[in-house]
Scaffold this motif. Structure first.
Motif, PDB file in Angstrom:
ATOM      1  N   PHE A 325       0.840  -1.197   0.000  1.00  0.00           N
ATOM      2  CA  PHE A 325       0.000   0.000   0.000  1.00  0.00           C
ATOM      3  C   PHE A 325       0.877   1.250   0.000  1.00  0.00           C
ATOM      4  O   PHE A 325       0.567   2.243  -0.666  1.00  0.00           O
ATOM      5  N   LEU A 326       1.988   1.205   0.733  1.00  0.00           N
ATOM      6  CA  LEU A 326       2.911   2.348   0.761  1.00  0.00           C
ATOM      7  C   LEU A 326       3.550   2.549  -0.607  1.00  0.00           C
ATOM      8  O   LEU A 326       3.746   3.689  -1.051  1.00  0.00           O
ATOM      9  N   LEU A 327       3.878   1.454  -1.286  1.00  0.00           N
ATOM     10  CA  LEU A 327       4.428   1.570  -2.631  1.00  0.00           C
ATOM     11  C   LEU A 327       3.438   2.244  -3.573  1.00  0.00           C
ATOM     12  O   LEU A 327       3.802   3.111  -4.371  1.00  0.00           O
ATOM     13  N   LYS A 328       2.182   1.835  -3.488  1.00  0.00           N
ATOM     14  CA  LYS A 328       1.166   2.430  -4.363  1.00  0.00           C
ATOM     15  C   LYS A 328       1.007   3.913  -4.074  1.00  0.00           C
ATOM     16  O   LYS A 328       0.959   4.749  -4.992  1.00  0.00           O
ATOM     17  N   GLN A 329       0.930   4.272  -2.793  1.00  0.00           N
ATOM     18  CA  GLN A 329       0.732   5.667  -2.421  1.00  0.00           C
ATOM     19  C   GLN A 329       1.912   6.536  -2.859  1.00  0.00           C
ATOM     20  O   GLN A 329       1.729   7.625  -3.401  1.00  0.00           O
ATOM     21  N   THR A 330       3.122   6.055  -2.622  1.00  0.00           N
ATOM     22  CA  THR A 330       4.295   6.856  -2.986  1.00  0.00           C
ATOM     23  C   THR A 330       4.462   6.932  -4.500  1.00  0.00           C
ATOM     24  O   THR A 330       4.865   7.970  -5.032  1.00  0.00           O
ATOM     25  N   PHE A 331       4.134   5.840  -5.206  1.00  0.00           N
ATOM     26  CA  PHE A 331       4.234   5.869  -6.672  1.00  0.00           C
ATOM     27  C   PHE A 331       3.288   6.908  -7.262  1.00  0.00           C
ATOM     28  O   PHE A 331       3.670   7.693  -8.139  1.00  0.00           O
ATOM     29  N   PRO A 353      16.699   1.765  -5.920  1.00  0.00           N
ATOM     30  CA  PRO A 353      16.838   1.269  -4.542  1.00  0.00           C
ATOM     31  C   PRO A 353      16.178   2.181  -3.515  1.00  0.00           C
ATOM     32  O   PRO A 353      16.507   3.361  -3.402  1.00  0.00           O
ATOM     33  N   SER A 354      15.232   1.608  -2.761  1.00  0.00           N
ATOM     34  CA  SER A 354      14.435   2.364  -1.795  1.00  0.00           C
ATOM     35  C   SER A 354      14.330   1.557  -0.505  1.00  0.00           C
ATOM     36  O   SER A 354      14.349   0.321  -0.532  1.00  0.00           O
ATOM     37  N   THR A 355      14.188   2.255   0.615  1.00  0.00           N
ATOM     38  CA  THR A 355      14.221   1.577   1.914  1.00  0.00           C
ATOM     39  C   THR A 355      12.940   1.799   2.705  1.00  0.00           C
ATOM     40  O   THR A 355      12.327   2.864   2.639  1.00  0.00           O
ATOM     41  N   PHE A 356      12.546   0.753   3.457  1.00  0.00           N
ATOM     42  CA  PHE A 356      11.483   0.852   4.459  1.00  0.00           C
ATOM     43  C   PHE A 356      12.181   0.957   5.810  1.00  0.00           C
ATOM     44  O   PHE A 356      12.820   0.000   6.256  1.00  0.00           O
ATOM     45  N   GLN A 357      12.054   2.104   6.495  1.00  0.00           N
ATOM     46  CA  GLN A 357      12.807   2.309   7.723  1.00  0.00           C
ATOM     47  C   GLN A 357      12.053   1.846   8.961  1.00  0.00           C
ATOM     48  O   GLN A 357      12.630   1.198   9.839  1.00  0.00           O
ATOM     49  N   ASP A 401       9.822  11.137   0.443  1.00  0.00           N
ATOM     50  CA  ASP A 401      10.154  10.885   1.851  1.00  0.00           C
ATOM     51  C   ASP A 401       8.856  10.755   2.632  1.00  0.00           C
ATOM     52  O   ASP A 401       7.939  11.575   2.477  1.00  0.00           O
ATOM     53  N   SER A 402       8.779   9.731   3.466  1.00  0.00           N
ATOM     54  CA  SER A 402       7.559   9.507   4.234  1.00  0.00           C
ATOM     55  C   SER A 402       7.871   9.442   5.723  1.00  0.00           C
ATOM     56  O   SER A 402       8.940   8.985   6.131  1.00  0.00           O
ATOM     57  N   LYS A 403       6.925   9.932   6.514  1.00  0.00           N
ATOM     58  CA  LYS A 403       7.032   9.812   7.969  1.00  0.00           C
ATOM     59  C   LYS A 403       5.643   9.529   8.510  1.00  0.00           C
ATOM     60  O   LYS A 403       4.630   9.809   7.858  1.00  0.00           O
ATOM     61  N   VAL A 404       5.598   8.957   9.697  1.00  0.00           N
ATOM     62  CA  VAL A 404       4.324   8.594  10.300  1.00  0.00           C
ATOM     63  C   VAL A 404       4.202   9.297  11.646  1.00  0.00           C
ATOM     64  O   VAL A 404       5.195   9.493  12.353  1.00  0.00           O
ATOM     65  N   ARG A 405       2.972   9.695  11.978  1.00  0.00           N
ATOM     66  CA  ARG A 405       2.711  10.377  13.252  1.00  0.00           C
ATOM     67  C   ARG A 405       1.484   9.758  13.887  1.00  0.00           C
ATOM     68  O   ARG A 405       0.457   9.561  13.225  1.00  0.00           O
ATOM     69  N   ASP A 406       1.579   9.434  15.193  1.00  0.00           N
ATOM     70  CA  ASP A 406       0.407   8.886  15.862  1.00  0.00           C
ATOM     71  C   ASP A 406      -0.525  10.019  16.254  1.00  0.00           C
ATOM     72  O   ASP A 406      -0.112  11.137  16.545  1.00  0.00           O
ATOM     73  N   SER A 412       6.421  11.491  15.813  1.00  0.00           N
ATOM     74  CA  SER A 412       6.625  11.119  14.417  1.00  0.00           C
ATOM     75  C   SER A 412       7.980  10.451  14.243  1.00  0.00           C
ATOM     76  O   SER A 412       8.897  10.651  15.040  1.00  0.00           O
ATOM     77  N   LYS A 413       8.081   9.648  13.189  1.00  0.00           N
ATOM     78  CA  LYS A 413       9.343   8.998  12.845  1.00  0.00           C
ATOM     79  C   LYS A 413       9.346   8.702  11.358  1.00  0.00           C
ATOM     80  O   LYS A 413       8.289   8.505  10.740  1.00  0.00           O
ATOM     81  N   PRO A 414      10.523   8.671  10.747  1.00  0.00           N
ATOM     82  CA  PRO A 414      10.585   8.385   9.304  1.00  0.00           C
ATOM     83  C   PRO A 414      10.220   6.937   9.022  1.00  0.00           C
ATOM     84  O   PRO A 414      10.536   6.036   9.812  1.00  0.00           O
ATOM     85  N   THR A 415       9.550   6.699   7.910  1.00  0.00           N
ATOM     86  CA  THR A 415       9.135   5.339   7.578  1.00  0.00           C
ATOM     87  C   THR A 415       9.761   4.821   6.297  1.00  0.00           C
ATOM     88  O   THR A 415       9.744   3.612   6.056  1.00  0.00           O
ATOM     89  N   GLY A 416      10.312   5.706   5.462  1.00  0.00           N
ATOM     90  CA  GLY A 416      10.950   5.197   4.254  1.00  0.00           C
ATOM     91  C   GLY A 416      11.229   6.296   3.251  1.00  0.00           C
ATOM     92  O   GLY A 416      10.652   7.390   3.308  1.00  0.00           O
ATOM     93  N   THR A 417      12.140   5.995   2.344  1.00  0.00           N
ATOM     94  CA  THR A 417      12.469   6.887   1.234  1.00  0.00           C
ATOM     95  C   THR A 417      12.362   6.086  -0.052  1.00  0.00           C
ATOM     96  O   THR A 417      12.936   4.992  -0.157  1.00  0.00           O
ATOM     97  N   PHE A 418      11.635   6.620  -1.033  1.00  0.00           N
ATOM     98  CA  PHE A 418      11.355   5.896  -2.268  1.00  0.00           C
ATOM     99  C   PHE A 418      11.796   6.754  -3.450  1.00  0.00           C
ATOM    100  O   PHE A 418      11.508   7.953  -3.501  1.00  0.00           O
ATOM    101  N   ASN A 419      12.492   6.135  -4.388  1.00  0.00           N
ATOM    102  CA  ASN A 419      13.092   6.852  -5.510  1.00  0.00           C
ATOM    103  C   ASN A 419      12.553   6.316  -6.836  1.00  0.00           C
ATOM    104  O   ASN A 419      12.850   5.186  -7.221  1.00  0.00           O
TER     105      ASN A 419
END
Length: 473
Positions: A325-331, A353-357, A401-406, A412-419
């Motif tokens: 789902f994150l891939l779809k949203q970021t794409f 190359p992209s990372t899920f943090q 760049d993505s981050k998540v917040r409760d 908040s914290k970073p969740t991944g960077t997608f290129n």
């Protein structure tokens, strides 16, 4: 895990009881002329093919919440202990042991196709990416077994190999191709035109080539655990294993030489200086040179988005969001950013190359920021670099760049960077002008050079002209 109020828990318990309670007075059969007040046969298709979704969502959300409430009562009394047995069977496995495939009958099922098409009748690649991530999970569990938790650590590459020129059934397949016995494993997958019965897939029928890295964790402690190593038994398997080993070394090298740890090298420093000098000329009233119309500052390309993470997009462990789902949203955000930048329809080239943090909890808010960080050909090349300044097509690299917040505490914290890399039929350039933007630009430039070299070695990828012929988005 999401925090639940007492009122919410009471509602959950009542809902669970109602689900289990028989409905009084319901007729045993409904006349054929009437439509029952219920849903159609459950496909649970949220962009992920039902055969893959069924293996991801195995428990209704209301039951998962009730179980979480029951377990939380005793959580403070019981210390967290590893669930994975110390004496697990970790004998070597063959690549084919984890092989799995599914066929998307897009040409046969118009309602299934309906969930994969965009407004112009092209197949949405974001939905295919969701399927690939779901497939990687199925493959990983065939290799590790159900005792562990597997998570997506990185998407090493998704590349368009050959254009898809017509709507057809698609075969998604893959297997574990690199595992040394430690916690990580590389999974290689492809999307291809489904062959006729008894025939094999031809090279020109392969639409997408994909590699992902999965990591096995203890379900209780969330610490890495070892997995079965691979045994190689053929030249083709040796080739795939060697590619996985090379990718592993590239990932380690990328971490060691990251710009967050080291200053730019001499060539990159010269490039930064050249950009600075050029911008001085643009603003010098006594110099006739001005910024070209096709050059745009990086900070003007930024697009942002925020989305609440709903339970319908959870993974099989119930309380975290499914990586696909994150891939779809970021794409889709990257696609939109490239389109807004170029004022032209982008054609997808690759997910570099992209990372899920960090995991994304259900109920949290996902913030995404997309920026055009590099264009090829560039506005200014490094000393000695040759490129076509009049090229009709431009490769545009978008970083998300993505981050998540409760919701409750605002942490908040970073969740991944997608290129993502796209081609556009425009002669257009991006220009960095702050130090932070220069670091983003150089990181993207390194990534582009590395990916270009890798694709040349493997002989994959396609030209911008051919990519435009595809019926994919």
């Amino acid at each position: 895990m999401a925090h639940l109020s007492k009122t919410t828990l009471r509602r959950v318990s009542r809902a669970a009881e109602n689900c289990a309670r028989p409905i009084l007075g319901r007729p045993s059969a409904v006349p054929a002329t009437h439509r029952a007040f219920r849903t159609t046969s459950p496909s649970r298709t949220d962009g992920v093919f039902r055969e893959l979704t069924a293996q991801r969502l195995q428990t209704p959300w209301v039951e998962a919440l009730r179980k979480q409430h029951e377990e939380s009562k005793n959580a403070a009394e019981k210390p967290t202990t590893p669930q994975v047995p110390k004496e697990r069977e970790l004998s070597p496995k063959r690549m084919d042991d984890s092989y799995h495939k599914v066929v998307l009958p897009l040409a046969q099922d118009p309602w299934l196709l309906d969930t994969y098409l965009n407004s112009s009748g092209h197949i949405r690649l974001g939905t295919i990416f969701m399927d690939l991530d779901a497939l990687s999970g199925v493959i990983a569990y065939k290799h590790t077994g159900d005792d562990v938790t597997t998570v997506t650590a990185s998407c090493d590459r998704i590349v368009i190999n050959h254009p898809l020129t017509e709507i057809c059934d698609l075969e998604l397949s893959g297997k574990v191709t690199y595992a040394t016995g430690r916690s990580s494993m590389e999974i290689t997958m492809q999307v291809a035109k489904a062959p006729q019965e008894g025939q094999s897939i031809k090279n020109e029928d392969v639409l997408i080539h994909c590699t992902m890295t999965m990591v096995a964790l203890d379900p209780a402690t969330k610490k890495p655990v070892n997995v079965n190593p691979l045994v190689v038994s053929s030249p083709e398997e040796k080739r795939l294993y060697d590619l996985g080993e090379r990718n592993s070394k590239v990932r380690k090298q990328r971490k060691e030489t990251a710009l967050t740890k080291h200053t730019p090298n001499d060539l990159e420093s010269d490039l930064i200086h050249a950009f600075w000098q050029k911008q001085l000329q643009y603003h010098d009233p006594y110099d006739e040179l001005r910024k070209p119309d096709n050059a745009h500052f990086m900070d003007t390309t930024i697009l942002r988005n925020a989305t609440i993470m709903q339970p319908q997009n959870r993974n099989r462990h119930q309380f975290m969001i499914f990586g696909g789902f994150l891939l779809k949203q970021t794409f889709e955000l990257a696609f939109t950013t490239a389109a807004a930048f170029a004022h032209a329809r982008p054609t997808f080239v690759s997910l570099d190359p992209s990372t899920f943090q960090n995991p994304v909890p259900v109920g949290s808010i996902l913030y995404m920021t997309a920026t055009v960080v590099y264009t090829d050909p560039p506005l200014i090349g490094a000393p000695g670099e040759k490129f076509d300044t009049e090229s009709e097509y431009t490769r545009v690299q978008v970083r998300v760049d993505s981050k998540v917040r409760d919701v409750e505490h605002g942490h908040s914290k970073p969740t991944g960077t997608f290129n993502y890399t796209f081609t556009v039929k425009r002669n257009i350039r991006v220009v960095p002008r702050t130090y932070q933007e220069f670091m983003l630009y150089l990181d993207a430039r390194r990534r582009a050079e590395q990916v270009k070299e890798t694709l040349q070695q493997e002989g994959v990828g396609l030209s911008a002209q051919k990519a435009e012929q595809s019926v994919t988005e």
